[in-house]
Design a protein around this motif. Structure first.
Motif: not given
Length: 434
Positions: A89-117
């Motif tokens: 609900p907060l972002c499209g693909l560009k912002d999503f990839l930026y956020k993932v890259a940022y967290l991975t660089i800063v923390n060396k790890n990024c955890f992404i929750y997969w929401a599915y039905d």
């Protein structure tokens, strides 16, 4: 069982070690300016350069076939449907990839929750997972533990309380610098460890503070006033105050006093920091992020950008794509060819001259369509058909075409020979015999 436990211990996968191991996502482990090294403009800009390049890419769920190799993109794929709209609900693909890259660089790890039905498959008692979105996790404590033979992940909010407890296989875990720790990217303790940056950041901070102070001193301090008469303390104080008043008010820096004194001029030059020292310190700060000075300054050549892409961007994109692939697809789907691919559009960042060369090299064999070549050069697609030279043939039928041509040529030669025999003129001396 004992052998399995021994092997797990050798690999660093021992359950007694993993239970209770915590990784605080988005927690800064070292600081230079208060509590956060990322308050440094140099560090923030370096991280931005990498994350921004990652965010320019596109990722797709595809089926990759072999023999012959081909890629199939299914428009009805639920993963692609999510990636084409709002990833969450907060972002499209560009912002999503930026956020993932940022967290991975800063923390060396990024955890992404997969929401599915889970949706029932028609005519079967099995279910399939339909993706609803992807959520990068920022403010949570991540703990891995075993429940029987299953590794699970426990996410606890920073405010306290367990938010989510699920199988580790259902969490997309992107790691950067995976090596020293068996479970997390980064150092042995897991997380973004940039301890070597501290000294360099402090050195750069000292330089930034020293230059304006040195400049201010060089413009304000003119000399030393030495009083030669014996005066009481009050008179000395008045003299000093008058000297400073004259000094600050004088347009020419000349002070006149009514007391017997001697003024010794002092020349203080502003500190000049050698450029090679500044460059060295700045390079040392940028090096852990794979960013060179030309990239940091946004003044780079094609070759410098290519080196930056291969060093800092490409590996991160591969980690994101692989982490999503092994979580989103079952072993059966993976065997069938399901995978996640990224398309980086690297050539769009090249110079116009280089893009012209690519367009010229790909026009004869239709490697790029007419519209793709127009987009490469910055023009809008015009919808005209792609034209190629008739001098080229598909590789799979080249041998068949060549053999048919040879056969046709032989038939033509035989026909010509037969025709020559039939229509040859009679030679002198030839007679017909009844």
């Amino acid at each position: 069982m004992a052998l399995k436990q021994a092997i797990e211990n050798l690999l660093g996968w021992g359950r007694s070690k993993i239970y209770g191991r915590q990784f605080i996502n988005n927690q800064v482990l070292f600081s230079s300016f208060g509590n956060d090294i990322h308050k440094s403009d140099i560090v923030k800009t370096a991280i931005h350069r990498v994350a921004e390049e990652v965010s320019k890419c596109n990722i797709k769920s595809v089926i990759e076939k072999q023999n012959p190799h081909r890629i199939e993109v299914r428009p009805s794929d639920d993963i692609n449907a999510v990636l084409a709209a709002r990833v969450n609900p907060l972002c499209g693909l560009k912002d999503f990839l930026y956020k993932v890259a940022y967290l991975t660089i800063v923390n060396k790890n990024c955890f992404i929750y997969w929401a599915y039905d889970e949706v029932q498959i028609d005519g079967s008692d099995k279910v399939r997972r339909v993706t609803r979105g992807f959520y990068p996790i920022e403010n949570a404590t991540v703990k891995l533990y075993y429940a029987g033979d299953e590794m699970r992940v426990e996410l606890t909010s920073t405010c306290g309380g367990i938010v989510l407890d699920c199988p580790y296989a259902d969490i997309i875990h992107v790691r950067n610098g995976y090596g020293a720790n068996a479970y997390f990217g980064g150092g042995r303790s897991g997380g973004g460890e940039y301890r070597d940056l501290l000294g360099n950041l402090q050195t750069m901070q000292v330089i930034h503070e020293a230059v304006p102070k040195s400049l201010e001193a060089s413009l304000s301090l003119k000399g030393i006033l030495s009083m030669k008469t014996v005066a009481d303390v009050d008179k000395k104080t008045i003299t000093r105050d008058e000297f400073e008043e004259h000094l600050f008010d004088s347009k020419y820096g000349i002070v006149a006093t009514d007391y017997e004194s001697e003024f010794t001029p002092i020349n203080i030059n502003a500190t000049d920091i050698p450029s090679n020292i500044l460059t060295f310190v700045r390079d040392e700060i940028l090096a852990p992020f794979g960013v060179s000075l030309p990239i940091w300054l946004s003044k780079y050549t094609d070759s410098e950008y290519t080196a930056f892409y291969q060093t800092a961007v490409e590996g991160l994109l591969m980690s994101i794509a692989e982490a999503m692939k092994i979580t989103l697809f079952t072993p059966r789907q993976l065997a069938y060819g399901h995978t996640i691919k990224y398309y980086d559009k690297l050539v769009q960042s090249l110079s116009f001259e280089r893009r012209q060369q690519i367009a010229e090299l790909t026009k004869d064999d239709a490697l790029l369509s007419r519209d793709e070549r127009r987009e490469l050069l910055g023009y809008e697609p015009d919808g005209q058909p792609t034209r190629v030279s008739l001098n080229y043939i598909e590789v799979t039928i080249a041998n068949e075409y060549q053999m048919a041509t040879i056969k046709q040529q032989k038939n033509n030669d035989n026909a010509d020979a037969a025709q020559d025999t039939t229509t040859a003129p009679a030679k002198e001396g030839d007679t017909d015999v009844d």
